[in-house]
Design a protein around this motif. Structure first.
Motif, mmCIF file in Angstrom:
data_model
loop_
_atom_site.group_PDB
_atom_site.id
_atom_site.type_symbol
_atom_site.label_atom_id
_atom_site.label_comp_id
_atom_site.label_asym_id
_atom_site.label_seq_id
_atom_site.Cartn_x
_atom_site.Cartn_y
_atom_site.Cartn_z
ATOM 1 N N THR A 1 -62.835 -70.139 -59.750
ATOM 2 C CA THR A 1 -62.641 -68.698 -59.618
ATOM 3 C C THR A 1 -61.162 -68.349 -59.487
ATOM 4 O O THR A 1 -60.713 -67.310 -59.994
ATOM 5 C CB THR A 1 -63.432 -68.154 -58.408
ATOM 6 N N VAL A 2 -60.397 -69.218 -58.826
ATOM 7 C CA VAL A 2 -58.941 -69.018 -58.765
ATOM 8 C C VAL A 2 -58.371 -69.047 -60.176
ATOM 9 O O VAL A 2 -57.563 -68.189 -60.564
ATOM 10 C CB VAL A 2 -58.281 -70.102 -57.888
ATOM 11 N N PHE A 3 -58.805 -70.031 -60.951
ATOM 12 C CA PHE A 3 -58.377 -70.129 -62.351
ATOM 13 C C PHE A 3 -58.769 -68.875 -63.129
ATOM 14 O O PHE A 3 -57.954 -68.303 -63.871
ATOM 15 C CB PHE A 3 -59.008 -71.370 -62.983
ATOM 16 N N LEU A 4 -60.010 -68.438 -62.976
ATOM 17 C CA LEU A 4 -60.504 -67.276 -63.721
ATOM 18 C C LEU A 4 -59.748 -66.003 -63.347
ATOM 19 O O LEU A 4 -59.496 -65.148 -64.202
ATOM 20 C CB LEU A 4 -62.002 -67.095 -63.474
ATOM 21 N N LYS A 5 -59.385 -65.882 -62.083
ATOM 22 C CA LYS A 5 -58.621 -64.712 -61.655
ATOM 23 C C LYS A 5 -57.263 -64.688 -62.342
ATOM 24 O O LYS A 5 -56.785 -63.629 -62.794
ATOM 25 C CB LYS A 5 -58.460 -64.728 -60.129
ATOM 26 N N SER A 6 -56.614 -65.846 -62.447
ATOM 27 C CA SER A 6 -55.322 -65.898 -63.128
ATOM 28 C C SER A 6 -55.474 -65.587 -64.612
ATOM 29 O O SER A 6 -54.626 -64.923 -65.215
ATOM 30 C CB SER A 6 -54.661 -67.267 -62.936
ATOM 31 N N TRP B 1 -51.988 -70.925 -54.573
ATOM 32 C CA TRP B 1 -52.481 -70.332 -53.335
ATOM 33 C C TRP B 1 -52.343 -68.808 -53.336
ATOM 34 O O TRP B 1 -53.147 -68.104 -52.711
ATOM 35 C CB TRP B 1 -51.761 -70.951 -52.134
ATOM 36 N N GLU B 2 -51.366 -68.298 -54.046
ATOM 37 C CA GLU B 2 -51.250 -66.841 -54.167
ATOM 38 C C GLU B 2 -52.472 -66.257 -54.876
ATOM 39 O O GLU B 2 -52.988 -65.203 -54.480
ATOM 40 C CB GLU B 2 -49.972 -66.483 -54.931
ATOM 41 N N TYR B 3 -52.944 -66.944 -55.917
ATOM 42 C CA TYR B 3 -54.145 -66.482 -56.605
ATOM 43 C C TYR B 3 -55.397 -66.758 -55.790
ATOM 44 O O TYR B 3 -56.367 -65.987 -55.850
ATOM 45 C CB TYR B 3 -54.257 -67.129 -57.994
ATOM 46 N N THR C 1 -59.162 -64.083 -54.277
ATOM 47 C CA THR C 1 -60.570 -64.355 -54.561
ATOM 48 C C THR C 1 -61.398 -64.283 -53.280
ATOM 49 O O THR C 1 -60.852 -64.397 -52.173
ATOM 50 C CB THR C 1 -60.752 -65.759 -55.180
ATOM 51 N N PRO C 2 -62.715 -64.125 -53.403
ATOM 52 C CA PRO C 2 -63.573 -64.110 -52.219
ATOM 53 C C PRO C 2 -63.784 -65.490 -51.612
ATOM 54 O O PRO C 2 -64.476 -65.618 -50.590
ATOM 55 C CB PRO C 2 -64.898 -63.543 -52.756
ATOM 56 N N PHE C 3 -63.180 -66.521 -52.203
ATOM 57 C CA PHE C 3 -63.398 -67.892 -51.736
ATOM 58 C C PHE C 3 -62.226 -68.437 -50.928
ATOM 59 O O PHE C 3 -62.227 -69.613 -50.570
ATOM 60 C CB PHE C 3 -63.656 -68.810 -52.937
ATOM 61 N N TYR C 4 -61.252 -67.593 -50.642
ATOM 62 C CA TYR C 4 -60.046 -68.065 -49.951
ATOM 63 C C TYR C 4 -60.397 -68.725 -48.615
ATOM 64 O O TYR C 4 -59.947 -69.844 -48.327
ATOM 65 C CB TYR C 4 -59.089 -66.898 -49.735
ATOM 66 N N GLU C 5 -61.217 -68.075 -47.816
ATOM 67 C CA GLU C 5 -61.574 -68.630 -46.506
ATOM 68 C C GLU C 5 -62.357 -69.930 -46.651
ATOM 69 O O GLU C 5 -62.187 -70.864 -45.873
ATOM 70 C CB GLU C 5 -62.389 -67.610 -45.700
ATOM 71 N N GLU C 6 -63.219 -69.988 -47.673
ATOM 72 C CA GLU C 6 -63.990 -71.213 -47.894
ATOM 73 C C GLU C 6 -63.074 -72.372 -48.284
ATOM 74 O O GLU C 6 -63.278 -73.515 -47.843
ATOM 75 C CB GLU C 6 -65.032 -70.996 -48.988
ATOM 76 N N ILE C 7 -62.079 -72.090 -49.108
ATOM 77 C CA ILE C 7 -61.131 -73.134 -49.495
ATOM 78 C C ILE C 7 -60.394 -73.654 -48.268
ATOM 79 O O ILE C 7 -60.196 -74.865 -48.101
ATOM 80 C CB ILE C 7 -60.135 -72.593 -50.542
ATOM 81 N N ILE C 8 -59.997 -72.736 -47.374
ATOM 82 C CA ILE C 8 -59.331 -73.134 -46.136
ATOM 83 C C ILE C 8 -60.261 -73.985 -45.276
ATOM 84 O O ILE C 8 -59.860 -75.022 -44.741
ATOM 85 C CB ILE C 8 -58.870 -71.898 -45.334
#
Length: 371
Positions: A34-39, A293-295, A299-306
């Protein structure tokens, strides 16, 4: 002609003006995909229509909904294509931790997208910084099956390691006497029409079963398409210069043309590829990890990645980055002050240190937010 989508047979309907993009992901990799897709979305043009085909076998309905809500808009549509059946024979082949069975999905793209004559294929451990429609529309396949970028990293391995062993591998296994022509298959244009006409899927599957290779399907693609590929600029597939490559002065081992192309790509990358096992979500001090990390924060997955960082024991890396951020800020201001009150050679030395720590701060900046 139909394919499996969300467990159902759905008729293919080609949008003749679409830019067909293909990626592959597992449910576990959805946050990173999703990070990739956002970029990718942030670098599309309103003048083009983009159809993003996601090859998958286990992505949940909840995750599919999240992806669609974030990425889809009037000129971007998401299509999920289930590959569970075709990938089943490959389940036991993925022993390297940074490879997944989804890697082999690309072999089946010609039949999974029968309505298209060509497509863009992209790995998901990337950031897109330019419109991929340019790559699709401006690349002339000239009758070839693939358009790919040459692989500087493989050439580094070739020239810096056991050269006799690598030469034997290239000559006897890949049947490629010239390592300079080895390509990285994470970004490319696929000539789907030609691949279907040549029955490439069957031939590639046979190669997968028989060949013992270093880099899974990438080496198989190089063996099979070695005389059937045109090369794109490395800026469309800039493989990051890992810390171990920098420590070993990797660039000095490259042929001059590859080194120059790599350095040009580094200055203005159109796609950043975090190839290898040092991904930005696990190694936040790697090159261009700060951009990733900026991207991620978009995304809604930032907290999950952390949270995954905590779960996988990578917290120490984050704390180290946070500590290093503070130390580098202090050193930056130290050398900034010294550079302003000194003269001559000392001033030049302090200026160099000042810009060095400024660059380090930029890389580590995302992690000050963990405080």
């Amino acid at each position: 002609v139909s394919f499996i989508q969300n467990g159902l047979n759905v008729e293919n309907k080609q949008n003749k003006n679409a830019i067909p993009i293909v990626i592959a992901s597992s449910d576990e990799y959805v946050p990173y995909a999703t990070v990739f897709l956002k970029s990718l979305k942030d670098h599309t043009s309103p003048n083009n229509f983009y159809e993003i085909n996601i090859l998958e076998k286990d992505i949940t309905l909840a995750h599919k909904k999240q992806i669609r809500e974030l990425i889809e808009q009037d000129n971007i549509k998401i299509r999920f294509i289930n590959t569970k059946k075709v990938l089943q024979p490959f389940e036991n082949l993925c022993k390297d931790k940074h490879y997944s069975v989804e890697t082999y999905s690309r072999i089946f793209i010609p039949n999974l997208l029968p309505e298209y004559d060509k497509c863009v294929y992209l790995d998901i451990d990337m950031l897109v910084l330019d419109d991929v429609a340019k790559l699709y529309l401006e690349t002339d396949l000239d009758g070839h099956s693939l358009a790919m970028a040459k692989d500087p990293v493989m050439n580094y391995i070739y020239y810096s390691g056991n050269k006799n062993k690598m030469k034997k591998y290239f000559n006897e296994v890949l049947e490629m006497p010239n390592s300079n022509l080895y390509f990285q298959n994470g970004v490319g244009i696929f000539n789907l029409k030609k691949m279907r006409e040549n029955n490439d899927i069957e031939q590639l599957c046979k190669k997968v079963e028989k060949m013992k290779v270093m880099f899974n399907d990438q080496c198989i693609y190089n063996h099979y398409y070695k005389d059937d590929v045109v090369f794109i600029d490395n800026s469309w597939n800039y493989e990051i210069e890992h810390k171990n490559m920098k420590d070993n002065n990797a660039l000095i081992y490259l042929p001059i043309d590859l080194m120059q192309g790599y350095l040009r790509a580094k200055e203005n990358p159109k796609i950043i590829h975090y190839a290898g096992n040092r991904k930005p979500w696990s190694f936040p001090d790697e090159e261009f990890a700060n951009l990733w990390w900026e991207y991620a924060r978009k995304t809604p997955f930032y907290e999950e990645i952390i949270s995954r960082i905590y779960e996988k024991g990578a917290l120490g890396k984050v704390l180290s980055c946070l500590l290093n951020y503070r130390l580098n800020v202090l050193r930056y201001w130290k050398y900034k002050l010294l550079s302003e009150i000194s003269f001559g050679k000392a001033k030049k030395r302090y200026m160099f240190k000042r810009y060095l720590y400024k660059a380090r701060i930029k890389v580590l900046k995302p992690f000050k937010k963990f405080n």
